[in-house]
Write a protein that holds these residues in place. Structure first.
Motif, PDB file in Angstrom:
ATOM      1  N   GLU A 598      29.943 -44.707  -7.635  1.00 13.67           N
ATOM      2  CA  GLU A 598      28.532 -44.617  -7.248  1.00 13.67           C
ATOM      3  C   GLU A 598      28.213 -45.618  -6.135  1.00 13.67           C
ATOM      4  O   GLU A 598      27.525 -45.293  -5.163  1.00 13.67           O
ATOM      5  CB  GLU A 598      27.651 -44.886  -8.468  1.00 13.67           C
ATOM      6  CG  GLU A 598      26.164 -44.730  -8.209  1.00 13.67           C
ATOM      7  CD  GLU A 598      25.754 -43.286  -7.973  1.00 13.67           C
ATOM      8  OE1 GLU A 598      24.741 -43.070  -7.275  1.00 13.67           O
ATOM      9  OE2 GLU A 598      26.447 -42.381  -8.472  1.00 13.67           O
ATOM     10  N   ARG A 599      28.755 -46.828  -6.270  1.00 12.56           N
ATOM     11  CA  ARG A 599      28.510 -47.847  -5.231  1.00 12.56           C
ATOM     12  C   ARG A 599      29.194 -47.458  -3.924  1.00 12.56           C
ATOM     13  O   ARG A 599      28.620 -47.622  -2.847  1.00 12.56           O
ATOM     14  CB  ARG A 599      29.033 -49.209  -5.713  1.00 12.56           C
ATOM     15  CG  ARG A 599      28.821 -50.347  -4.717  1.00 12.56           C
ATOM     16  CD  ARG A 599      27.380 -50.453  -4.287  1.00 12.56           C
ATOM     17  NE  ARG A 599      27.173 -51.494  -3.289  1.00 12.56           N
ATOM     18  CZ  ARG A 599      26.106 -51.564  -2.497  1.00 12.56           C
ATOM     19  NH1 ARG A 599      25.133 -50.654  -2.608  1.00 12.56           N
ATOM     20  NH2 ARG A 599      25.983 -52.529  -1.616  1.00 12.56           N
ATOM     21  N   ALA A 600      30.418 -46.928  -4.004  1.00 13.55           N
ATOM     22  CA  ALA A 600      31.110 -46.479  -2.788  1.00 13.55           C
ATOM     23  C   ALA A 600      30.332 -45.360  -2.113  1.00 13.55           C
ATOM     24  O   ALA A 600      30.231 -45.319  -0.881  1.00 13.55           O
ATOM     25  CB  ALA A 600      32.522 -46.009  -3.140  1.00 13.55           C
ATOM     26  N   SER A 601      29.758 -44.466  -2.919  1.00 11.57           N
ATOM     27  CA  SER A 601      28.948 -43.382  -2.356  1.00 11.57           C
ATOM     28  C   SER A 601      27.733 -43.933  -1.626  1.00 11.57           C
ATOM     29  O   SER A 601      27.374 -43.462  -0.540  1.00 11.57           O
ATOM     30  CB  SER A 601      28.515 -42.435  -3.475  1.00 11.57           C
ATOM     31  OG  SER A 601      27.650 -41.446  -2.984  1.00 11.57           O
ATOM     32  N   GLU A 602      27.080 -44.940  -2.191  1.00 12.76           N
ATOM     33  CA  GLU A 602      25.910 -45.545  -1.543  1.00 12.76           C
ATOM     34  C   GLU A 602      26.293 -46.189  -0.210  1.00 12.76           C
ATOM     35  O   GLU A 602      25.558 -46.085   0.777  1.00 12.76           O
ATOM     36  CB  GLU A 602      25.288 -46.583  -2.477  1.00 12.76           C
ATOM     37  CG  GLU A 602      24.665 -45.989  -3.736  1.00 12.76           C
ATOM     38  CD  GLU A 602      24.187 -47.069  -4.693  1.00 12.76           C
ATOM     39  OE1 GLU A 602      24.367 -48.273  -4.356  1.00 12.76           O
ATOM     40  OE2 GLU A 602      23.646 -46.720  -5.763  1.00 12.76           O
ATOM     41  N   LEU A 603      27.432 -46.875  -0.197  1.00  8.87           N
ATOM     42  CA  LEU A 603      27.855 -47.536   1.039  1.00  8.87           C
ATOM     43  C   LEU A 603      28.217 -46.522   2.123  1.00  8.87           C
ATOM     44  O   LEU A 603      27.916 -46.726   3.300  1.00  8.87           O
ATOM     45  CB  LEU A 603      29.050 -48.447   0.752  1.00  8.87           C
ATOM     46  CG  LEU A 603      28.758 -49.686  -0.104  1.00  8.87           C
ATOM     47  CD1 LEU A 603      30.043 -50.444  -0.403  1.00  8.87           C
ATOM     48  CD2 LEU A 603      27.751 -50.600   0.606  1.00  8.87           C
ATOM     49  N   LEU A 604      28.858 -45.418   1.749  1.00  5.02           N
ATOM     50  CA  LEU A 604      29.177 -44.381   2.732  1.00  5.02           C
ATOM     51  C   LEU A 604      27.904 -43.728   3.259  1.00  5.02           C
ATOM     52  O   LEU A 604      27.804 -43.409   4.447  1.00  5.02           O
ATOM     53  CB  LEU A 604      30.099 -43.335   2.103  1.00  5.02           C
ATOM     54  CG  LEU A 604      31.542 -43.768   1.851  1.00  5.02           C
ATOM     55  CD1 LEU A 604      32.305 -42.695   1.079  1.00  5.02           C
ATOM     56  CD2 LEU A 604      32.258 -44.061   3.174  1.00  5.02           C
ATOM     57  N   ALA A 605      26.925 -43.517   2.372  1.00  5.45           N
ATOM     58  CA  ALA A 605      25.641 -42.971   2.817  1.00  5.45           C
ATOM     59  C   ALA A 605      24.945 -43.944   3.767  1.00  5.45           C
ATOM     60  O   ALA A 605      24.314 -43.531   4.751  1.00  5.45           O
ATOM     61  CB  ALA A 605      24.754 -42.662   1.611  1.00  5.45           C
ATOM     62  N   LEU A 606      25.047 -45.234   3.468  1.00  8.99           N
ATOM     63  CA  LEU A 606      24.480 -46.253   4.360  1.00  8.99           C
ATOM     64  C   LEU A 606      25.153 -46.201   5.726  1.00  8.99           C
ATOM     65  O   LEU A 606      24.486 -46.290   6.772  1.00  8.99           O
ATOM     66  CB  LEU A 606      24.653 -47.637   3.732  1.00  8.99           C
ATOM     67  CG  LEU A 606      24.175 -48.833   4.570  1.00  8.99           C
ATOM     68  CD1 LEU A 606      22.662 -48.809   4.711  1.00  8.99           C
ATOM     69  CD2 LEU A 606      24.632 -50.148   3.926  1.00  8.99           C
ATOM     70  N   SER A 607      26.465 -46.051   5.730  1.00  8.69           N
ATOM     71  CA  SER A 607      27.192 -45.953   6.994  1.00  8.69           C
ATOM     72  C   SER A 607      26.769 -44.718   7.776  1.00  8.69           C
ATOM     73  O   SER A 607      26.647 -44.762   9.006  1.00  8.69           O
ATOM     74  CB  SER A 607      28.701 -45.914   6.717  1.00  8.69           C
ATOM     75  OG  SER A 607      29.436 -45.829   7.905  1.00  8.69           O
ATOM     76  N   ALA A 608      26.532 -43.612   7.073  1.00 12.34           N
ATOM     77  CA  ALA A 608      26.075 -42.390   7.753  1.00 12.34           C
ATOM     78  C   ALA A 608      24.691 -42.584   8.351  1.00 12.34           C
ATOM     79  O   ALA A 608      24.412 -42.135   9.468  1.00 12.34           O
ATOM     80  CB  ALA A 608      26.083 -41.223   6.770  1.00 12.34           C
ATOM     81  N   ARG A 609      23.798 -43.242   7.620  1.00 12.24           N
ATOM     82  CA  ARG A 609      22.438 -43.477   8.126  1.00 12.24           C
ATOM     83  C   ARG A 609      22.441 -44.412   9.315  1.00 12.24           C
ATOM     84  O   ARG A 609      21.595 -44.296  10.215  1.00 12.24           O
ATOM     85  CB  ARG A 609      21.573 -44.062   7.020  1.00 12.24           C
ATOM     86  CG  ARG A 609      21.141 -43.082   5.931  1.00 12.24           C
ATOM     87  CD  ARG A 609      20.283 -43.800   4.902  1.00 12.24           C
ATOM     88  NE  ARG A 609      19.138 -44.454   5.534  1.00 12.24           N
ATOM     89  CZ  ARG A 609      18.430 -45.438   4.976  1.00 12.24           C
ATOM     90  NH1 ARG A 609      18.787 -45.907   3.786  1.00 12.24           N
ATOM     91  NH2 ARG A 609      17.388 -45.968   5.601  1.00 12.24           N
ATOM     92  N   ALA A 610      23.372 -45.358   9.334  1.00 12.45           N
ATOM     93  CA  ALA A 610      23.393 -46.358  10.408  1.00 12.45           C
ATOM     94  C   ALA A 610      23.616 -45.738  11.779  1.00 12.45           C
ATOM     95  O   ALA A 610      23.267 -46.342  12.792  1.00 12.45           O
ATOM     96  CB  ALA A 610      24.480 -47.393  10.122  1.00 12.45           C
ATOM     97  N   VAL A 611      24.180 -44.542  11.837  1.00 12.13           N
ATOM     98  CA  VAL A 611      24.401 -43.889  13.123  1.00 12.13           C
ATOM     99  C   VAL A 611      23.076 -43.608  13.821  1.00 12.13           C
ATOM    100  O   VAL A 611      22.933 -43.823  15.029  1.00 12.13           O
ATOM    101  CB  VAL A 611      25.193 -42.581  12.927  1.00 12.13           C
ATOM    102  CG1 VAL A 611      25.265 -41.792  14.232  1.00 12.13           C
ATOM    103  CG2 VAL A 611      26.595 -42.890  12.416  1.00 12.13           C
ATOM    104  N   SER A 612      22.089 -43.133  13.072  1.00 15.64           N
ATOM    105  CA  SER A 612      20.778 -42.816  13.655  1.00 15.64           C
ATOM    106  C   SER A 612      19.738 -43.899  13.401  1.00 15.64           C
ATOM    107  O   SER A 612      18.721 -43.958  14.087  1.00 15.64           O
ATOM    108  CB  SER A 612      20.264 -41.484  13.093  1.00 15.64           C
ATOM    109  OG  SER A 612      20.195 -41.522  11.677  1.00 15.64           O
ATOM    110  N   GLU A 613      19.968 -44.771  12.388  1.00 18.11           N
ATOM    111  CA  GLU A 613      19.029 -45.847  12.068  1.00 18.11           C
ATOM    112  C   GLU A 613      19.777 -47.173  12.022  1.00 18.11           C
ATOM    113  O   GLU A 613      20.138 -47.667  10.944  1.00 18.11           O
ATOM    114  CB  GLU A 613      18.360 -45.582  10.715  1.00 18.11           C
ATOM    115  CG  GLU A 613      17.637 -44.244  10.626  1.00 18.11           C
ATOM    116  CD  GLU A 613      17.102 -43.994   9.234  1.00 18.11           C
ATOM    117  OE1 GLU A 613      16.621 -44.962   8.597  1.00 18.11           O
ATOM    118  OE2 GLU A 613      17.176 -42.847   8.759  1.00 18.11           O
TER     119      GLU A 613
END
Length: 665
Positions: A598-613
């Motif tokens: 679950e934590r790894a999923s959150e970090l990958l989602a954060l990395s995906a968001r960082a591209v546009s934000e």
């Protein structure tokens, strides 16, 4: 902060030698090009069929790795040349006596062809149409004899299409394996590697070193491409595509799991998996239904290898696919109304403008030898600025090498030959060199075509010995001028850069990976689509590095290229570890690792968001696994490695997005 230094000369030389090295299938493509080219040269010289260089171009393009691609390319080439010659003759019929109207109508047709080259799925047809229209358009500037112009056009149609037919026959004769056989053989080879690792455990011999993430990606994508060709070529495979895809996934899963096998004390399960893999091997060889061998039902214990259990579960699941002959019906795609694409219109306008500028130079100087100047504008024009720059560079390199070889042949060899045998002995080694380069990596394949084409233009256009060095000079000048004008036009007018598209694609991969790692470990294998998207990102990154402004001397651009490659490398490792965890974790372990996933999923989602934000990374600090997590098993170490790669991925993104950068040169 420091940036990665540029590669040394030794590293660049090593990379070049690797691209020129042999691999399965390359020699076959080269030999088929060589045999057909020899036949085309003899026929054209004997029957005095003009445009031999264009005939050889058709030979190279139609010679593909398998029969499906060769047939498709042959049909598209025939359609494109027929359409182009027909349009050119109609244009001259009504405008031959009106030069201004002829030029205007020719460029209207050229503009439309270039637009459709981007807008249509059959882009190669319109590419050929645009090339031939702009090429035959200059015939009327050479002579006032309309009959001669029409005769030249008809000979052009004959020169291209007879070589297409001859190439297709040669490919059918010298490619004994169709795509179905190739697909089956590659699957058998991968399953055989899995069996070899199982045999090593049974015989208690050392295991070979596990493959890297990059090698795994290449093997998965090669199977996917071969399946696509097999479906196009074979009706049975088309009707059973779902079954074939399930078999492909089974082979890939077993191959991945085998890379993580470790010695086990109880060989009962090991022998059962080995027998099942042997049965799978036999079913693939006969293209028949896979049936699990009969044996006692295995009851897992606390010491059972989760990797072997995963392999057994995968084999059992595949044995339930009984619909081998059941056709797969797909809904018809929804038809969308035709709409003009502004990007394609700008692309067509840029290409037409650069070609027209080159035509003005050609007419104003009355320099017949540089007629390749206009062709360069069409050939160089690609869908992005990076691809355009790459094609321009390859065209120049190939043209320079081909011209130098032609120059040496005229000075040293041509005075000593007077028969067709001597001509072949002089020409075929150069054709073989061009074919070898063409059959290699896409990064340099076009240079092989250009090398052969420039050489053929200089020495094979006349039906006798050639001693004119001026022709060689004119050809290279025309190519260099055309490439320079075309590249400058694409750089200055609406440049199509791919940097934004690259990071959107990376963001999509990270988002999909985030969603997938949340799932149960047994169902969280990385899909083929994710590996394909990663391969596409790597190709885009290679093109972005060639865009003007990305030169090695630019510190900012050098840093962007390095960080992009670093991010892609971390993404590849994350996908690989996700697959590894999926084949090693059992249900008990999955429950234990659920919070970590679950934590790894959150970090990958954060990395995906960082591209546009980019602001979401402002407060992020480097983190790995929780402090109380103590790795004890191989799976624990993989979890730790996963968090390390995710942390490095986020760190690379944060450095790239930092507003203030200090470069330690």
């Amino acid at each position: 902060m420091s940036i990665k230094p540029t590669r040394s000369l030794a590293e660049k030389t090593s990379a070049l030698l690797e691209m020129l090295s042999d691999y399965p299938g390359r020699s076959s493509v080269m030999m088929r090009c060589l045999i057909t080219s020899a036949l085309v040269i003899m026929i054209s010289m004997t029957l005095q069929i003009p445009f031999l260089a264009l005939s050889l171009i058709a030979v190279f393009y139609v010679t593909q790795k398998n029969v499906v691609l060769s047939k498709m390319t042959a049909i598209l080439f025939f359609s494109g040349t027929t359409l182009a010659i027909g349009l050119s003759i109609l244009t001259l019929k009504f405008t031959y006596s009106y030069p201004m109207l002829r030029i205007l109508l020719a460029y209207v047709l050229f503009f439309g062809s270039v637009y459709m080259m981007r807008a249509s799925k059959a882009g190669i047809v319109f590419f050929l149409t645009s090339v031939i229209i702009i090429y035959t358009h200059t015939f009327a500037d050479v002579t006032d004899n309309a009959d001669l112009v029409v005769r030249l056009m008809m000979w052009l149609w004959v020169a291209i299409n007879y070589s297409i037919l001859l190439t297709l026959i040669t490919n059918l004769l010298f490619i004994p394996q169709d795509p179905v056989q190739q697909f089956r053989q590659v699957m058998l080879a991968q399953n055989n590697e899995t069996l070899q690792r199982l045999e090593c455990l049974i015989n208690k011999t050392p295991l070979p070193e596990a493959v890297s993430a990059e090698v795994l990606q290449g093997k998965i994508l090669s199977l996917q491409h071969l399946l696509a060709f097999a479906v196009m070529h074979n009706r049975q495979y088309k009707n059973t595509k779902a079954f074939q895809l399930a078999r492909l996934n089974t082979i890939s899963t077993l191959y991945l799991a085998a890379q993580h096998l470790q010695p086990v004390a109880d060989t009962g399960l090991l022998l059962q998996v080995r027998e099942a893999c042997l049965a799978l091997q036999a079913s693939m060889a006969n293209d028949s239904q896979f049936v699990m061998p009969e044996g006692p039902e295995w009851q897992p214990s606390s010491g059972t290898s989760p990797v072997l259990l995963k392999m057994l579960d995968t084999l059992v699941a595949f044995s339930h696919h009984h619909d081998v002959q059941a056709p797969v019906t797909q809904p018809a795609p929804e038809k969308k109304p035709f709409q003009l694409n502004p990007t394609y219109l700008k692309f067509a306008l840029k290409t037409a403008l650069s070609s027209f500028i080159c035509y003005l130079i050609y007419v104003a100087t009355d320099w017949q030898g540089i007629h390749t100047i206009m062709l360069s504008c069409v050939i160089v024009a690609q869908s992005s600025l990076g691809t355009t720059t790459q094609r321009a560079l390859l065209r120049v390199i190939g043209a320079v090498i081909g011209s130098l070889i032609a120059l040496l042949m005229v000075v040293l060899v041509m005075p000593h030959i007077d028969t067709i045998v001597g001509l072949l002995l002089m020409t075929l080694p150069v054709v073989a060199l061009g074919a070898w380069v063409y059959a290699g990596s896409e990064k340099m394949s076009y240079a092989g075509i250009q090398l052969m084409f420039t050489f053929a233009l200089a020495l094979l256009e006349a039906f006798g010995p050639t001693f004119e060095l001026v022709e060689i000079r004119d050809r290279i000048i025309g190519i260099l001028l055309g490439v320079g004008i075309a590249t400058l036009t694409h750089v200055l007018l609406w440049p199509e850069v791919e940097g934004e598209q690259l990071w959107k694609s990376i963001s999509r991969i990270l988002q999909n990976a985030s969603q997938r790692i949340k799932q149960h470990a047994g169902n969280s294998l990385v899909s083929l689509q994710l590996w394909q998207e990663l391969a596409n990102c790597e190709n885009i990154a290679a093109r972005v590095a060639l865009e003007p402004g990305g030169a090695p001397g630019d510190d900012q651009s050098e840093y962007d290229i390095y960080t992009t490659q670093a991010v892609l490398g971390h993404v590849r490792e994350v996908l690989y570890i996700m697959d590894s965890m999926a084949v090693e974790a059992d249900q008990t372990a999955d429950a234990v690792y659920a919070p970590l996933r679950e934590r790894a999923s959150e970090l990958l989602a954060l990395s995906a968001r960082a591209v546009s934000e980019p602001a979401v990374l402002a407060g992020w600090q480097s983190e790995t696994t929780p402090a109380d997590f103590q790795p004890q098993s191989a799976l624990d170490r993989k979890v730790q490695h996963l968090f390390y790669e995710i942390a490095e991925l986020l760190a690379s993104q944060k450095k790239r997005l930092a507003e203030d950068r200090e470069f330690d040169l």
